[in-house]
Design an enzyme around this catalytic site. Structure first.
Site, mmCIF file in Angstrom:
data_model
loop_
_atom_site.group_PDB
_atom_site.id
_atom_site.type_symbol
_atom_site.label_atom_id
_atom_site.label_comp_id
_atom_site.label_asym_id
_atom_site.label_seq_id
_atom_site.Cartn_x
_atom_site.Cartn_y
_atom_site.Cartn_z
ATOM 1 N N SER A 2 34.766 31.201 45.431
ATOM 2 C CA SER A 2 34.570 32.493 44.758
ATOM 3 C C SER A 2 34.754 32.400 43.253
ATOM 4 O O SER A 2 34.235 33.249 42.515
ATOM 5 C CB SER A 2 35.532 33.542 45.336
ATOM 6 O OG SER A 2 36.875 33.108 45.254
ATOM 7 N N ASP B 237 45.715 41.352 43.372
ATOM 8 C CA ASP B 237 44.987 40.089 43.440
ATOM 9 C C ASP B 237 45.158 39.369 42.106
ATOM 10 O O ASP B 237 44.559 39.747 41.103
ATOM 11 C CB ASP B 237 43.504 40.372 43.713
ATOM 12 C CG ASP B 237 42.653 39.102 43.785
ATOM 13 O OD1 ASP B 237 43.181 38.009 43.468
ATOM 14 O OD2 ASP B 237 41.460 39.204 44.137
ATOM 15 N N HIS C 298 41.717 36.163 41.477
ATOM 16 C CA HIS C 298 40.372 36.409 40.940
ATOM 17 C C HIS C 298 40.448 37.115 39.589
ATOM 18 O O HIS C 298 41.484 37.664 39.216
ATOM 19 C CB HIS C 298 39.557 37.218 41.945
ATOM 20 C CG HIS C 298 39.340 36.507 43.241
ATOM 21 N ND1 HIS C 298 40.181 36.676 44.334
ATOM 22 C CD2 HIS C 298 38.399 35.598 43.614
ATOM 23 C CE1 HIS C 298 39.759 35.909 45.330
ATOM 24 N NE2 HIS C 298 38.684 35.239 44.924
#
Length: 426
Positions: free
Chosen positions: A160, A405, A408
């Protein structure tokens, strides 16, 4: 003609000798500066008087800072991939920074990454620029990028983090291409953006471990159920034929905190046919498999290969001295400490990358994003993300220990700087 006294050198000859010695000294020292990363040119110091007023001292200090900034810029060399270190620098706030896209103007961003749209109240994280110590990092120039990539395939390969870099790259260029002259396709995690007039594609290929695994097609969230084939890359490599520029990366998925299960040959035996390996051993075996494919399949005269180093996570606020913090939650400024390295950066894994790439026959350019990224505790999506297609509720945002998070990155944001580095190397 007047003859000089015996044993004495004429004045004109003396001046020439002194000038030559000084020139040789400066030349040698500046060559040494290239090797060591230091500079012999120092900015002038503003003189001060003990009788000057405090306001005058402040003006002197301001003038001195301005002069130093100007001279530092003049002393910097144009970016050269062999002479410039992208890890040596600092983040500089620029409130007038030109934004090449926003989370409103680019339609290709994952909803989990559009922090402003997901409710982030401040936007300072958008206006930091990475400034190198000794070199001038060129700004991302869309026209030059389109020219360089005409008729080519650029592919980001990894997890990702690479998908975010792909999205960033596409968003940086897409506004310069008319709506009817661009095309985007997404298929089982793999993505392709095409600029028709340039016969150019920007692609993303999903493979979190680079080598074959049972979590390539359908994501397995439980690390205990993931099985890799650290000696096999054939399934993925079939999709890499004909690519002109690769940007590979693999790190985050290896760092589950558990040993790596690896089968040898196939997944047919399921969980019965695997062997548990130490993470670093498995990582090295996997990278060697990738390196062998590159060395045996890539023609360096026609294809360029980059490897992006690890993208750090920030899960422990005590790393940067915030003992009362919760991971990256509520952080709004980069770490100022020079050379900061948090627990989300595994230097032994970095050494594995270095060791494998140094032994390869095909030249691989290391895109070292780790140090500059490690400072950016402020730029993660944190609680300004989405879960199951919905923006986090106020109640969920009050529980950052569970929902923040800190792996990311917001977009626009740090991945744009990764692409600025990539552009500099291109």
């Amino acid at each position: 003609m007047k003859i000089p006294p015996k044993g004495k050198t004429p004045l004109s000859l003396t001046i020439i000798i002194i000038a030559v010695i000084v020139l040789m000294s400066v030349t040698f020292t500046e060559d040494l500066r290239v090797l060591t990363g230091t500079s012999t040119l120092k900015p002038p110091k503003a003189s001060s008087s003990s009788s000057s007023s405090s306001s005058s001292s402040e003006r002197d200090a301001s003038s001195r800072e301005t002069n130093e900034a100007v001279i530092d810029e003049e002393d910097k060399i144009e970016f050269n991939r062999k002479k410039c270190s992208v890890t040596e620098g600092k983040w500089v706030f620029n409130s007038s920074k030109e934004m090449l896209y926003t989370d409103e103007s680019c339609p290709y961003l994952d909803k989990q990454l559009v922090c402003k749209r997901n409710g982030r109240p401040e936007d300072k994280y958008l206006y930091w620029e990475w400034e190198l110590d000794d070199c001038t990092l060129p700004r991302f120039n869309v026209e030059n990028v389109l020219r360089k990539l005409r008729g080519k395939r650029l592919m980001f390969v990894g997890d990702s983090m690479q998908r975010a870099q792909w999205q960033s790259f596409v968003c940086l260029i897409q506004a310069h291409i008319p709506p009817k002259r661009k095309l985007i396709k997404r298929n089982e995690g793999n993505c392709m953006f095409k600029a028709k007039d340039y016969n150019m594609t920007i692609e993303f290929y999903w493979t979190p471990f680079l080598v074959d695994s049972n979590t390539d097609k359908y994501i397995i969230t439980d690390p205990n159920k993931r099985i890799l084939q650290v000696d096999s890359i054939a399934h993925h490599a079939r999709s890499w034929v004909g690519v002109d520029i690769f940007v590979f990366s693999s790190y985050t998925w290896w760092m589950s905190g558990q040993s790596i299960k690896s089968s040898w040959g196939s997944f047919a035996n399921g969980e019965k046919g695997y062997e548990e390996l130490d993470v670093r051993i498995a990582y090295k075996l996997g990278l060697k498999t990738w390196a062998n494919w590159v060395d045996s399949s890539i023609n360096p005269n026609t294809t360029r290969v980059f490897f992006a180093t690890m993208s750090p996570s920030h899960l422990r606020s005590s790393d940067w001295g915030n003992e009362d913090g919760i991971q990256c939650f509520k952080e709004t400024m980069p770490v100022a400490q020079r050379g900061f390295s948090g627990s989300g950066t595994d230097k032994q894994m970095m050494e594995v990358v270095t060791d494998v790439i140094e032994r390869m026959k095909v030249p691989v350019t290391v895109l070292n994003i780790t140090q500059l990224t490690d400072y950016r505790i402020d730029a993660h999506v944190s609680v300004y993300t989405q879960l199951d297609g919905k923006v986090l509720s106020d109640e969920q945002k009050k529980n950052p220990l569970r929902y923040a998070d800190c792996i990311h990155w917001c977009l626009p944001g740090v991945p744009d700087i990764w692409n600025q580095l990539l552009y500099a190397y291109l």
